[in-house]
Design a protein around this motif. Structure first.
Motif, PDB file in Angstrom:
ATOM      1  N   TYR A 219       2.843   5.535  -5.927  1.00  0.00           N
ATOM      2  CA  TYR A 219       3.934   5.647  -4.961  1.00  0.00           C
ATOM      3  C   TYR A 219       3.441   5.281  -3.567  1.00  0.00           C
ATOM      4  N   HIS A 220       4.394   5.014  -2.666  1.00  0.00           N
ATOM      5  CA  HIS A 220       4.097   4.662  -1.279  1.00  0.00           C
ATOM      6  C   HIS A 220       4.650   5.749  -0.367  1.00  0.00           C
ATOM      7  N   VAL A 221       3.886   6.066   0.676  1.00  0.00           N
ATOM      8  CA  VAL A 221       4.344   6.975   1.735  1.00  0.00           C
ATOM      9  C   VAL A 221       4.302   6.205   3.047  1.00  0.00           C
TER      10      VAL A 221
ATOM     11  N   GLU B 210       1.826   5.279   9.561  1.00  0.00           N
ATOM     12  CA  GLU B 210       0.926   4.891   8.471  1.00  0.00           C
ATOM     13  C   GLU B 210       1.741   4.595   7.223  1.00  0.00           C
ATOM     14  N   TRP B 211       1.280   3.597   6.475  1.00  0.00           N
ATOM     15  CA  TRP B 211       1.853   3.261   5.187  1.00  0.00           C
ATOM     16  C   TRP B 211       0.710   3.358   4.182  1.00  0.00           C
ATOM     17  N   ILE B 212       0.873   4.253   3.209  1.00  0.00           N
ATOM     18  CA  ILE B 212      -0.194   4.560   2.264  1.00  0.00           C
ATOM     19  C   ILE B 212       0.313   4.372   0.834  1.00  0.00           C
ATOM     20  N   ARG B 213      -0.511   3.729  -0.011  1.00  0.00           N
ATOM     21  CA  ARG B 213      -0.206   3.639  -1.442  1.00  0.00           C
ATOM     22  C   ARG B 213      -1.142   4.613  -2.158  1.00  0.00           C
ATOM     23  N   THR B 214      -0.549   5.456  -3.003  1.00  0.00           N
ATOM     24  CA  THR B 214      -1.326   6.473  -3.710  1.00  0.00           C
ATOM     25  C   THR B 214      -1.110   6.340  -5.204  1.00  0.00           C
ATOM     26  N   THR B 215      -2.186   6.544  -5.971  1.00  0.00           N
ATOM     27  CA  THR B 215      -2.069   6.627  -7.426  1.00  0.00           C
ATOM     28  C   THR B 215      -2.551   8.008  -7.865  1.00  0.00           C
TER      29      THR B 215
END
Length: 196
Positions: free
Chosen positions: A176-178, A106-111
């Motif tokens: 950021y991205h995970v 999984e590629w997740i963008r979080t704020t």
């Protein structure tokens, strides 16, 4: 590409074929009844983690669950189809990656808004990995007993078989991205309810 309606029908058939009520599979899979129902109706496309949990609840591997559904080797997930989740405390995540059979990535963008602590997350199974890259702001990333302060442009890798946490302790927002390679779904998290 996996069609959400076909996936939903397939899951419904597998569940009813095993004589499982919606609530029973939801409990076994560790997902909400409303989420499972929406997936079966083809209204929601599950993330890899959710789909892995459903497969576990059905006693199947993820690749076996999806074996007959893959129609194309190239899978496009349009921006409008990405899962956007607003979490308690004001943080927001967007799951950027499509579901790919047999691939637990999984590629997740979080704020994170100013002063937001997203909580502590339990370890994945051994062999899991996370890569974190800060887009803007400052991220405090806890890995085991150590905390790392990452600024815009910084990145970090860690084996994801340890507890980890994400927080923004500044007065500016952080994005950021995970990118996570997950060997199997984790158990229920401590607090709050979802992975950032």
């Amino acid at each position: 590409m996996i069609d959400p309606v076909s996936l939903g029908r397939h899951l419904h058939d597998l569940r009813t074929g095993r004589g499982l009520a919606l609530s029973a599979l939801a409990k076994d899979a560790g997902v909400s009844v409303s989420m499972l129902s929406a997936i079966e109706r083809g209204e929601k496309t599950p993330t890899v983690v959710v789909l892995s949990r459903i497969a576990d609840g059905l006693g199947l591997s993820l690749s076996r669950l999806l074996a007959d559904l893959e129609t194309d080797r190239v899978i496009v997930r349009r921006a409008a189809d990405q899962d956007h989740v607003a979490e308690p405390g004001g943080w927001h995540r967007t799951v950027l990656t499509p579901v790919v059979p047999g691939v637990n990535f999984e590629w997740i963008r979080t704020t994170l808004p100013p002063g937001c602590d997203a909580g502590t997350f339990p370890a994945y199974a051994p062999g899991s990995h996370e890569f974190v890259a800060v887009e803007s702001g400052t991220l405090c990333l806890g890995v085991g007993e150590t905390e790392y302060v990452l600024a815009a442009g910084d990145s970090l890798y860690f084996p994801a078989d340890v507890e980890h946490s994400y927080a923004n302790r500044t007065e500016d927002p952080c994005a950021y991205h995970v990118a996570a390679l997950i060997m199997r779904p984790r158990e229920n998290r401590m607090t709050p309810a979802r992975e950032p």
